[in-house]
Design a protein around this motif. Sequence first.
Motif, PDB file in Angstrom:
ATOM      1  N   THR A   2       0.804  -1.195   0.000  1.00 27.79           N
ATOM      2  CA  THR A   2       0.000   0.000   0.000  1.00 27.79           C
ATOM      3  C   THR A   2       0.831   1.235   0.000  1.00 27.79           C
ATOM      4  N   SER A   5       0.806   2.688  -3.099  1.00 25.14           N
ATOM      5  CA  SER A   5      -0.336   3.468  -3.395  1.00 25.14           C
ATOM      6  C   SER A   5      -0.172   4.857  -2.882  1.00 25.14           C
ATOM      7  N   GLN A 113      -4.099   5.422 -13.518  1.00 27.36           N
ATOM      8  CA  GLN A 113      -3.426   4.132 -13.465  1.00 27.36           C
ATOM      9  C   GLN A 113      -1.938   4.360 -13.664  1.00 27.36           C
ATOM     10  N   SER A 171      -3.936   1.650  -9.113  1.00 30.39           N
ATOM     11  CA  SER A 171      -5.015   2.465  -9.675  1.00 30.39           C
ATOM     12  C   SER A 171      -5.642   3.301  -8.566  1.00 30.39           C
ATOM     13  N   LYS A 193     -10.733   5.418  -3.900  1.00 27.66           N
ATOM     14  CA  LYS A 193     -10.349   4.019  -3.733  1.00 27.66           C
ATOM     15  C   LYS A 193      -8.980   3.801  -4.368  1.00 27.66           C
ATOM     16  N   GLN A 195      -6.169   0.682  -5.421  1.00 26.54           N
ATOM     17  CA  GLN A 195      -5.900  -0.748  -5.578  1.00 26.54           C
ATOM     18  C   GLN A 195      -4.444  -0.927  -5.985  1.00 26.54           C
ATOM     19  N   LYS A 197      -1.469  -3.780  -6.970  1.00 26.88           N
ATOM     20  CA  LYS A 197      -1.181  -5.160  -7.369  1.00 26.88           C
ATOM     21  C   LYS A 197       0.334  -5.346  -7.447  1.00 26.88           C
ATOM     22  N   GLN A 235      -4.575  -6.517   2.689  1.00 30.27           N
ATOM     23  CA  GLN A 235      -4.713  -5.616   1.541  1.00 30.27           C
ATOM     24  C   GLN A 235      -5.797  -4.568   1.747  1.00 30.27           C
ATOM     25  N   GLN A 236      -6.988  -4.998   2.158  1.00 27.79           N
ATOM     26  CA  GLN A 236      -8.105  -4.062   2.279  1.00 27.79           C
ATOM     27  C   GLN A 236      -7.852  -3.000   3.337  1.00 27.79           C
ATOM     28  N   GLN A 239      -5.074  -0.562   2.090  1.00 28.65           N
ATOM     29  CA  GLN A 239      -5.525   0.344   1.039  1.00 28.65           C
ATOM     30  C   GLN A 239      -6.506   1.385   1.589  1.00 28.65           C
ATOM     31  N   SER A 240      -7.343   0.979   2.532  1.00 36.00           N
ATOM     32  CA  SER A 240      -8.286   1.924   3.129  1.00 36.00           C
ATOM     33  C   SER A 240      -7.553   3.005   3.926  1.00 36.00           C
TER      34      SER A 240
END
Length: 265
Positions: A2, A5, A113, A171, A193, A195, A197, A235-236, A239-240
């Motif tokens: 994350t 991200s 992206q 993304s 949001k 995501q 990978k 992961q969730q 990312q949150s």
Amino acid sequence: ATILSIMSIHCVAHLVHTFIADDPQPCKHGDTECILSRINYFIGEKSTLGDRDINLVKLDPLPVARVNLKQGAESAVSIDLTFTDNNIYGISTMQFKKVKGFGEDLTKKHELQLHAAKLSLVGPYKIKGKVLILPISGTGKSNMTLGKFKLMNVFRKCTKSLSPSVNSDISIVFTGKPFEKDGETYMEANNLKIQVKPQRLYYHFSNLFNGDKALGDNMNVFLNENWDAIYTEVQQSMQSAFAEIFQAIISKVFSKYPYDKFFKE
């Protein structure tokens, strides 16, 4: 993962500068090819310097004051993990691949992206809980890396055996929420949001188990051998946690000027 991200969103700040800069010229509403090229231009030129014109801070490294990841007992990775006063390294290596949105109607979905060659979250941590079948606890310094990386001296001995990882895809999707100020319409990021990978993730936590070297070394080996299963579990929540940070950053950037001022008419 994350962490990757988390860096990407800051690149959105560059997106803003892209629109209003005099050189190169700003893009038209919804001209995604132009917007994409400008984002990548400013990521390459400004991420290690910042830009006072739009109050853009230096992004590489990027300070991260605090991130807390908390998983319940029902998860195979039930941990309470806090990163404090960390830095993210590697934002300058990111390449945006696709952009959608940023048209005249700011309430529509906006999507970014990107591809990250290397991203590392480095700094103090505190952890307690269980990872898969093993208990874990410790307070010290950590290094979580996605992508090829250059090791910091403090971690060189502990992680020198790690081979470079492959790249990661990220993304970011959000909708615009309009608000009025001084008779002008501004955009606030809403429902963001993220995501991530990753094709590989490396961990190193120093001073696990009150400095017990044998237990700490074995746990770091375990974490790296099982990185995929661990990431799937957390992961969730990861990312949150970072989505909240990114949404606040994007909203602050777009509050600098009225939405239409970011584009050329």
